[in-house]
Design an enzyme around this catalytic site. Sequence first.
Site, PDB file in Angstrom:
ATOM      1  NE  ARG A  51      -1.710  -2.214   2.880  1.00 47.40           N
ATOM      2  CZ  ARG A  51      -1.555  -3.464   2.439  1.00 47.40           C
ATOM      3  NH1 ARG A  51      -2.329  -3.921   1.504  1.00 47.40           N
ATOM      4  NH2 ARG A  51      -0.624  -4.251   2.938  1.00 47.40           N
ATOM      5  CB  THR A  52       3.388   2.612   2.329  1.00 50.19           C
ATOM      6  OG1 THR A  52       2.565   2.305   3.457  1.00 50.19           O
ATOM      7  CG2 THR A  52       4.057   3.955   2.554  1.00 50.19           C
ATOM      8  CE  LYS A  80      27.347  -3.643  -5.179  1.00 49.80           C
ATOM      9  NZ  LYS A  80      27.714  -2.777  -6.330  1.00 49.80           N
ATOM     10  NE  ARG A 101       6.992   1.035   5.182  1.00 55.04           N
ATOM     11  CZ  ARG A 101       5.727   0.610   5.172  1.00 55.04           C
ATOM     12  NH1 ARG A 101       5.440  -0.612   4.775  1.00 55.04           N
ATOM     13  NH2 ARG A 101       4.757   1.408   5.555  1.00 55.04           N
ATOM     14  CG  HIS A 129       3.469   4.432   8.767  1.00 53.11           C
ATOM     15  ND1 HIS A 129       3.710   5.253   7.684  1.00 53.11           N
ATOM     16  CD2 HIS A 129       3.022   3.254   8.243  1.00 53.11           C
ATOM     17  CE1 HIS A 129       3.430   4.594   6.566  1.00 53.11           C
ATOM     18  NE2 HIS A 129       3.003   3.390   6.879  1.00 53.11           N
TER      19      HIS A 129
END
Length: 363
Positions: A51-52, A80, A101, A129
């Site tokens: 969704r986000t 890396k 995120r 959030h």
Amino acid sequence: MRHLIDPTDLTVEETEQIVALAEDIIANRAKYSEACKGKKLATLFYEPSTRTRLSFTAAMLELGGQVIGFSDANSSSVSKGETVADTVRVIRCFADIIAMRHFKEGAPLVASQYAGVPVINAGDGSHSHPTQTLTDLLTIKREKGRFDNMTIGFCGDLKFGRTVHSLIKALSRYSGIKVILISPEELRLPDYMLHEMSVNSKLEFREVRTMEEVMPELDILYMTRVQKERFLDEEEFDRVKNSFVLNPEKLTTAREDMIILHPLPRVNEITRAVDNDPRAAYFRQVENGKFVRMALIYTLLRWADENKPFDRTPVFSEEYVVNEYECPNRRCISATEDVDRLFHRQADGTCRCAYCEAKARQD
């Protein structure tokens, strides 16, 4: 330069302006179809999201902009060993705004110190959030017509539920808000949040163990899933995973105008039989997420273009302690990357980590 790392980075007035802009976008979508033409959004998603991430992508495309980035950190130089700070220093060469995120709490805050372009926290671990909070606020406004004088029950995983933590912070700035915390002992709201709520005179709260005992009181029921990915102990997860399941029988005592919210994804905490109830607003909530992110992206880019003075993230606008203590939270970005260890000094003399808000370890 302005960032959105925590819901309180925006004033109440600014929050309401973004919600109002989202409502205008809903009513006049063609008006904003080229509002961000020539601009690029970088979506840096270090953990899975449906969704986000897609909401941010759709939001920028509907504003006429472009999207770059990654949806899997293993396909980038992160695999890396590249740090968050170095990643955003590179990304700023290609993008005008960043949505990040990250599974580490505080990573977007670190990014905001080095990016040189606006950074949006799209979820950091179990901490915060803020764009989901804006989504929730837009949904509440459209469904209930107000932000004040409401009783909201948060049910399920309140310990790791970053959406819960963020929305409580946002609602605590309004009058007449009563919060009822519905969870098993193992998933209670974190101590720092309980402390914050207890010292906030605007907000009333209490803890209960069943949703049935409070259902008739609620204007909003905010359901959350128990998040397996946040548990270090699988046996503990198994003990609590089915703690609360909302079904039509449990809604018989609920108000006719109550709404049911859920940040999604759901597992089994809301049965499919609830989906056709007009009080179930969680899929309408998803669509609202796109519109409010359009409003946020447009606003942050406009502020950046206007060279509005940089209002520093709240943790840096107060006195803070640098490198004097150690954060005990293994999920904190300070535990794995070379960053300044920053702490708020509280009124009682204790210190809390600026990245994750955990209480400092003072040796």
